[in-house]
Write a protein that holds these residues in place. Structure first.
Motif, PDB file in Angstrom:
ATOM      1  N   TYR A 142       0.965  -1.306   0.145  1.00  0.00           N
ATOM      2  CA  TYR A 142      -0.053  -0.050  -0.129  1.00  0.00           C
ATOM      3  C   TYR A 142       0.815   1.238  -0.209  1.00  0.00           C
ATOM      4  CZ  TYR A 142      -4.432  -2.480   0.178  1.00  0.00           C
ATOM      5  OH  TYR A 142      -5.393  -3.453   0.097  1.00  0.00           O
ATOM      6  N   HIS A 143       1.693   1.412  -1.032  1.00  0.00           N
ATOM      7  CA  HIS A 143       2.359   2.630  -1.232  1.00  0.00           C
ATOM      8  C   HIS A 143       1.089   3.820  -1.347  1.00  0.00           C
ATOM      9  CE1 HIS A 143       5.144   5.758  -2.548  1.00  0.00           C
ATOM     10  NE2 HIS A 143       4.414   5.868  -3.786  1.00  0.00           N
ATOM     11  N   GLN A 144       0.053   3.473  -2.001  1.00  0.00           N
ATOM     12  CA  GLN A 144      -0.971   4.255  -2.233  1.00  0.00           C
ATOM     13  C   GLN A 144      -2.205   3.573  -1.809  1.00  0.00           C
ATOM     14  OE1 GLN A 144      -0.573   7.316  -2.516  1.00  0.00           O
ATOM     15  NE2 GLN A 144       1.554   7.502  -3.376  1.00  0.00           N
ATOM     16  N   TYR A 145      -3.345   4.138  -1.492  1.00  0.00           N
ATOM     17  CA  TYR A 145      -4.614   3.583  -1.312  1.00  0.00           C
ATOM     18  C   TYR A 145      -5.388   4.257  -2.376  1.00  0.00           C
ATOM     19  CZ  TYR A 145      -8.594   1.429   0.549  1.00  0.00           C
ATOM     20  OH  TYR A 145     -10.026   0.529   0.571  1.00  0.00           O
ATOM     21  N   VAL A 146      -5.743   3.637  -3.639  1.00  0.00           N
ATOM     22  CA  VAL A 146      -6.283   4.218  -4.569  1.00  0.00           C
ATOM     23  C   VAL A 146      -8.043   3.795  -4.856  1.00  0.00           C
ATOM     24  CG1 VAL A 146      -6.128   4.421  -7.243  1.00  0.00           C
ATOM     25  CG2 VAL A 146      -4.044   4.475  -5.831  1.00  0.00           C
ATOM     26  N   ILE A 147      -8.868   4.355  -4.924  1.00  0.00           N
ATOM     27  CA  ILE A 147     -10.216   4.099  -5.216  1.00  0.00           C
ATOM     28  C   ILE A 147     -10.490   4.814  -6.767  1.00  0.00           C
ATOM     29  CG2 ILE A 147     -10.785   4.151  -2.786  1.00  0.00           C
ATOM     30  CD1 ILE A 147     -12.319   6.946  -3.472  1.00  0.00           C
ATOM     31  N   ARG A 148     -11.766   4.187  -7.174  1.00  0.00           N
ATOM     32  CA  ARG A 148     -12.211   4.421  -8.378  1.00  0.00           C
ATOM     33  C   ARG A 148     -13.566   4.742  -8.411  1.00  0.00           C
ATOM     34  NH1 ARG A 148      -9.718   0.694 -13.351  1.00  0.00           N
ATOM     35  NH2 ARG A 148     -11.222   2.033 -14.481  1.00  0.00           N
ATOM     36  N   THR A 149     -13.718   6.085  -9.095  1.00  0.00           N
ATOM     37  CA  THR A 149     -15.300   6.361  -9.408  1.00  0.00           C
ATOM     38  C   THR A 149     -15.386   7.216 -10.750  1.00  0.00           C
ATOM     39  OG1 THR A 149     -17.128   7.558  -8.276  1.00  0.00           O
ATOM     40  CG2 THR A 149     -14.637   8.078  -7.594  1.00  0.00           C
ATOM     41  N   PRO A 150     -16.485   7.045 -11.440  1.00  0.00           N
ATOM     42  CA  PRO A 150     -16.599   7.931 -12.605  1.00  0.00           C
ATOM     43  C   PRO A 150     -16.666   9.417 -12.186  1.00  0.00           C
ATOM     44  CG  PRO A 150     -18.128   5.870 -12.736  1.00  0.00           C
ATOM     45  CD  PRO A 150     -17.432   5.914 -11.268  1.00  0.00           C
ATOM     46  N   ARG A 151     -17.152   9.621 -10.864  1.00  0.00           N
ATOM     47  CA  ARG A 151     -17.205  10.841 -10.569  1.00  0.00           C
ATOM     48  C   ARG A 151     -16.111  11.395  -9.829  1.00  0.00           C
ATOM     49  NH1 ARG A 151     -22.727  11.651  -7.565  1.00  0.00           N
ATOM     50  NH2 ARG A 151     -22.227  13.622  -7.693  1.00  0.00           N
ATOM     51  N   ARG A 152     -14.948  11.015 -10.070  1.00  0.00           N
ATOM     52  CA  ARG A 152     -13.603  11.185  -9.375  1.00  0.00           C
ATOM     53  C   ARG A 152     -13.356  12.695  -9.148  1.00  0.00           C
ATOM     54  NH1 ARG A 152      -8.326  10.424 -11.809  1.00  0.00           N
ATOM     55  NH2 ARG A 152      -9.187  11.720 -13.413  1.00  0.00           N
ATOM     56  N   ASP A 153     -13.391  13.661 -10.293  1.00  0.00           N
ATOM     57  CA  ASP A 153     -12.912  15.071 -10.320  1.00  0.00           C
ATOM     58  C   ASP A 153     -14.064  15.561  -9.325  1.00  0.00           C
ATOM     59  OD1 ASP A 153     -10.900  14.576 -12.175  1.00  0.00           O
ATOM     60  OD2 ASP A 153     -12.105  15.257 -13.690  1.00  0.00           O
ATOM     61  N   GLU A 154     -14.988  15.312  -9.446  1.00  0.00           N
ATOM     62  CA  GLU A 154     -16.024  16.019  -8.463  1.00  0.00           C
ATOM     63  C   GLU A 154     -15.863  15.665  -6.919  1.00  0.00           C
ATOM     64  OE1 GLU A 154     -20.576  15.715  -9.822  1.00  0.00           O
ATOM     65  OE2 GLU A 154     -19.408  14.298 -11.255  1.00  0.00           O
ATOM     66  N   LEU A 155     -15.313  14.267  -6.769  1.00  0.00           N
ATOM     67  CA  LEU A 155     -15.365  13.913  -5.605  1.00  0.00           C
ATOM     68  C   LEU A 155     -14.121  14.510  -5.005  1.00  0.00           C
ATOM     69  CD1 LEU A 155     -15.455  11.908  -3.212  1.00  0.00           C
ATOM     70  CD2 LEU A 155     -14.497  10.357  -4.211  1.00  0.00           C
ATOM     71  N   GLN A 156     -13.067  14.722  -5.628  1.00  0.00           N
ATOM     72  CA  GLN A 156     -11.771  15.272  -5.150  1.00  0.00           C
ATOM     73  C   GLN A 156     -12.009  16.819  -4.850  1.00  0.00           C
ATOM     74  OE1 GLN A 156      -8.390  16.094  -7.880  1.00  0.00           O
ATOM     75  NE2 GLN A 156      -6.843  15.507  -6.403  1.00  0.00           N
ATOM     76  N   LYS A 157     -12.848  17.365  -5.664  1.00  0.00           N
ATOM     77  CA  LYS A 157     -13.063  19.034  -5.087  1.00  0.00           C
ATOM     78  C   LYS A 157     -13.792  18.940  -4.058  1.00  0.00           C
ATOM     79  CE  LYS A 157     -13.211  20.587  -9.990  1.00  0.00           C
ATOM     80  NZ  LYS A 157     -14.321  21.234 -11.072  1.00  0.00           N
ATOM     81  N   HIS A 158     -14.898  18.098  -3.840  1.00  0.00           N
ATOM     82  CA  HIS A 158     -15.407  18.002  -2.404  1.00  0.00           C
ATOM     83  C   HIS A 158     -14.610  17.603  -1.286  1.00  0.00           C
ATOM     84  CE1 HIS A 158     -18.778  16.888   0.316  1.00  0.00           C
ATOM     85  NE2 HIS A 158     -18.342  15.967   0.749  1.00  0.00           N
TER      86      HIS A 158
END
Length: 226
Positions: A142-158
């Motif tokens: 776990y160098h990174q903990y990466v999730i996936r979602t089609p709404r990625r950019d919106e989620l990051q802004k949130h």
């Protein structure tokens, strides 16, 4: 084959007779000790792992300006030596690596528990752990903990608005990078790569991350999808 294990030091892969560590499954492996890596120096550093004496000798020559012996240059090399301060820091930190990796796996387990508790496992794609049940100690580091979602950019802004850091590490596939334009690839040629580049988001992870901090991260994500 040159194996890029820059983000995978200590990770294990099932092999005949047991397990092999990342970086040791080919003739040459490379490791990064950049400060943000699981085993990080205080500045730029790295290592090459090699199981061939002849290749290893060539790498040492390239590392030292192409010289062997001193002032006799066989090839055009460079100054790729790790300095003594970085080596000393890594020597002190190395015995702690397995413990840090175990702590990262615990953080990942807590994330999974919290996402399950919030009913988000069908909304998000969580990191896969294909070798967890194979009896490997370091099945994931776990160098990174990466999730996936089609709404990625919106989620990051949130998350940013809530003061929670996240990162998009690979916004483009290699085939879309300008430096490889001469290879002739076009958008749409590698759809799964392109989809991953549009959906992946790295959440905070480090050995000292507390459950309360993780609950704040997952709570903000649950708020977004509510």
């Amino acid at each position: 084959v040159i194996e890029d294990a820059a983000q995978a030091i200590g990770a294990e892969y099932p092999a005949q007779g047991g397990a092999r560590q990342a970086g040791t499954m080919s003739a040459v492996g490379s490791l990064s000790f950049y400060p943000s890596k699981n085993l990080g120096a205080a500045g730029d550093a790295g290592a090459i792992i090699c199981n061939d004496d002849e290749l290893a000798a060539r790498f040492r020559i390239y590392r030292q300006h192409g010289m062997e012996p001193r002032y006799f240059h066989h090839v055009v090399g460079g100054n790729f030596r790790i300095d003594a301060i970085q080596a000393s820091i890594l020597k002190i930190k190395l015995p702690h690596l397995d413990g840090w990796s175990a702590a990262r796996r615990k953080v990942a387990d807590v994330y999974r528990e919290e996402f399950n508790a919030r009913g988000l496992t069908n909304t998000l794609t969580l990191p896969a752990e294909p070798y967890r049940e194979r009896g490997l100690t370091n099945h994931h580091i776990y160098h990174q903990y990466v999730i996936r979602t089609p709404r990625r950019d919106e989620l990051q802004k949130h998350l940013t608005a809530r003061g929670i850091a996240s990162a998009i590490y690979y916004p483009l596939g290699l085939h879309e990078q300008k430096c490889f334009a001469d290879l002739g690839y076009r958008r749409g040629d590698l759809p799964e790569t392109e989809k991953a580049a549009q959906e992946t988001l790295a959440l905070p992870i480090y050995p000292e991350l507390t459950r309360e901090m993780q609950q704040a991260v997952v709570g903000a994500i649950a708020e977004f999808f509510a």
